[in-house]
Design a protein around this motif. Structure first.
Motif, PDB file in Angstrom:
ATOM      1  N   LEU A 125      -7.633   4.691   1.967  1.00 47.86           N
ATOM      2  CA  LEU A 125      -6.498   3.832   1.645  1.00 47.86           C
ATOM      3  C   LEU A 125      -5.210   4.636   1.521  1.00 47.86           C
ATOM      4  O   LEU A 125      -4.144   4.193   1.939  1.00 47.86           O
ATOM      5  CB  LEU A 125      -6.772   3.071   0.353  1.00 47.86           C
ATOM      6  N   TRP A 139      -4.086   5.316   4.974  1.00 47.32           N
ATOM      7  CA  TRP A 139      -3.542   4.128   5.625  1.00 47.32           C
ATOM      8  C   TRP A 139      -2.135   3.827   5.142  1.00 47.32           C
ATOM      9  O   TRP A 139      -1.229   3.563   5.928  1.00 47.32           O
ATOM     10  CB  TRP A 139      -4.459   2.939   5.361  1.00 47.32           C
ATOM     11  N   CYS A 198       0.613  -0.129  -2.807  1.00 42.43           N
ATOM     12  CA  CYS A 198       0.947  -1.493  -2.407  1.00 42.43           C
ATOM     13  C   CYS A 198       2.291  -1.940  -2.949  1.00 42.43           C
ATOM     14  O   CYS A 198       2.943  -2.792  -2.371  1.00 42.43           O
ATOM     15  CB  CYS A 198      -0.125  -2.469  -2.904  1.00 42.43           C
ATOM     16  N   PRO A 220      -3.974  -1.362  11.155  1.00 39.48           N
ATOM     17  CA  PRO A 220      -4.723  -0.722  10.066  1.00 39.48           C
ATOM     18  C   PRO A 220      -6.179  -0.437  10.408  1.00 39.48           C
ATOM     19  O   PRO A 220      -6.764   0.516   9.895  1.00 39.48           O
ATOM     20  CB  PRO A 220      -4.613  -1.730   8.921  1.00 39.48           C
ATOM     21  N   TYR A 236      -6.947  -7.181  14.033  1.00 44.96           N
ATOM     22  CA  TYR A 236      -6.772  -6.707  12.660  1.00 44.96           C
ATOM     23  C   TYR A 236      -5.320  -6.365  12.346  1.00 44.96           C
ATOM     24  O   TYR A 236      -4.962  -6.198  11.172  1.00 44.96           O
ATOM     25  CB  TYR A 236      -7.640  -5.475  12.406  1.00 44.96           C
ATOM     26  N   LEU A 238      -3.314  -8.048   9.568  1.00 45.35           N
ATOM     27  CA  LEU A 238      -3.416  -7.681   8.161  1.00 45.35           C
ATOM     28  C   LEU A 238      -2.199  -6.897   7.684  1.00 45.35           C
ATOM     29  O   LEU A 238      -1.984  -6.755   6.480  1.00 45.35           O
ATOM     30  CB  LEU A 238      -4.687  -6.863   7.926  1.00 45.35           C
ATOM     31  N   CYS A 242      -3.368  -7.600  -1.610  1.00 38.01           N
ATOM     32  CA  CYS A 242      -3.196  -6.491  -0.688  1.00 38.01           C
ATOM     33  C   CYS A 242      -4.262  -5.426  -0.919  1.00 38.01           C
ATOM     34  O   CYS A 242      -4.965  -5.005   0.004  1.00 38.01           O
ATOM     35  CB  CYS A 242      -1.798  -5.894  -0.878  1.00 38.01           C
ATOM     36  N   TYR A 272      -7.558  -4.498   1.677  1.00 35.51           N
ATOM     37  CA  TYR A 272      -7.662  -3.205   2.336  1.00 35.51           C
ATOM     38  C   TYR A 272      -8.805  -2.354   1.792  1.00 35.51           C
ATOM     39  O   TYR A 272      -9.356  -1.523   2.510  1.00 35.51           O
ATOM     40  CB  TYR A 272      -6.328  -2.470   2.259  1.00 35.51           C
ATOM     41  N   LEU A 282     -11.587  -3.684   3.783  1.00 34.39           N
ATOM     42  CA  LEU A 282     -11.498  -3.174   5.148  1.00 34.39           C
ATOM     43  C   LEU A 282     -12.012  -1.740   5.221  1.00 34.39           C
ATOM     44  O   LEU A 282     -12.757  -1.380   6.135  1.00 34.39           O
ATOM     45  CB  LEU A 282     -10.044  -3.235   5.631  1.00 34.39           C
ATOM     46  N   GLU A 326     -10.635  -9.783  12.192  1.00 33.98           N
ATOM     47  CA  GLU A 326      -9.971  -9.913  10.892  1.00 33.98           C
ATOM     48  C   GLU A 326     -10.258 -11.263  10.260  1.00 33.98           C
ATOM     49  O   GLU A 326     -10.173 -11.425   9.042  1.00 33.98           O
ATOM     50  CB  GLU A 326      -8.467  -9.691  11.059  1.00 33.98           C
TER      51      GLU A 326
END
Length: 318
Positions: free
Chosen positions: A8, A11, A35, A109, A125, A128, A182, A186, A189, A202
């Motif tokens: 994360l 990302w 976020c 992402p 995806y 997202l 959010c 993620y 994901l 997604e």
């Protein structure tokens, strides 16, 4: 969390979009606050957004934004374009830039995670990315066509809901972002721990998150906001009235409606045609493409007038 924290962080460091054509890196931040930055400073308060994640979808986006503009929609139109879309496809989008508030390059992402980066339909995806970029948006797939102004979905979206969708098909949805949603989406994901089929998108992720964790915050939208021509064949209760009352018509599956016009057999690389489309829907889209490409898009044109809704049921793909 199976290593999701590091994923994360990676990302969020790479997936922040600036002005048109720029991909801006965020400063290094702790994952718990990652976020917060884009949500506190969203690039638009409310917008109608579509996505181009492959060259073929540039054609659909051009037709969609043209018709949205001619309907005098109440919100800015934004086109998100993944960074792998080539320049020749970008020229199609830029040809209609007078109808677009902004065109923004984004990074998908899903490409940063082992569980999704090699999937056949990984481009989906990229939707997202909306989760950290706007405090409220109406998303329309580029293979959709607005027959009426869909703006009131945003204007009248009740405060007690954060997500709105028709039968959990992610071609049309309303999303009101929060830090909680959010981060939850993620994390899911990154972990790739939602229950999906062998070829997930997604849509599977969104369904799993919203229906297993936040079902009370989901508003199920009326069907006329996402009418799929394919259903005229497979759902006996669908008929001409459903089509005439449609706010948004959405061509799910493959081939896409512009394929026949462009002399193509498919629109999604490596994906075989799977949906039969009634003849009227192909004629409808061909008319829309013609008016778009010739610059003739009068506000009140009725593309449905004169179409034969009885022809093409069960027929071959166009």
């Amino acid at each position: 969390m199976r290593g999701s924290w590091k994923l994360l962080v990676l990302w969020f460091l790479f997936l922040t979009v600036g002005a048109e054509g720029d991909i801006v890196q965020m400063p290094q931040v702790e994952v718990r606050t990652a976020c917060t930055l884009p949500i506190e400073n969203p690039w638009l308060d409310k917008a109608i957004v579509t996505l181009v994640a492959s060259p073929a979808y540039a054609v659909g986006a051009a037709v969609l934004v043209c018709w949205l503009a001619r309907l005098n929609v109440s919100y800015p139109i934004v086109v998100l374009v993944t960074e792998d879309v080539p320049e020749h496809a970008m020229k199609i989008v830029h040809a209609f830039k007078d109808n677009i508030h902004s065109i923004r390059r984004i990074r998908n992402p899903a490409l940063f995670f082992e569980g999704t980066k090699n999937q056949r339909r990984v481009g989906t995806y990229a939707k997202l990315a909306l989760g950290i970029r706007t405090s409220g948006c109406l998303f329309l797939d580029a293979d959709a066509l607005a027959m009426k102004d869909p703006s009131k979905l945003l204007t009248n979206f009740p405060d007690q809901y954060d997500f709105g969708i028709v039968h959990f098909n992610s071609g049309v949805f309303v999303w009101r972002s929060t830090e909680k949603h959010c981060f939850g989406i993620y994390t899911m994901l990154a972990n790739h721990d939602w229950h999906v089929s062998g070829d997930p998108t997604e849509q599977d992720l969104l369904y799993h998150y919203w229906m297993t964790r936040e079902a009370k915050l989901v508003r199920h939208l009326p069907g006329h906001y996402n009418v799929r021509p394919h259903h005229v064949i497979v759902v006996p209760s669908f008929g001409p009235d459903h089509i005439r009352n449609a706010t948004v018509i959405h061509w799910i599956g493959n081939p896409k409606p512009w394929s026949a016009v462009l002399g193509q057999k498919t629109s999604i690389r490596g994906y075989s045609p799977q949906h039969k489309q009634p003849l009227w829907s192909s004629v409808l889209y061909q008319k829309a493409m013609y008016h778009t490409l010739t610059g003739f898009c009068p506000k009140n044109i009725d593309l449905l007038q004169g179409l034969d809704f009885t022809r093409g049921k069960g027929g071959k793909n166009p």
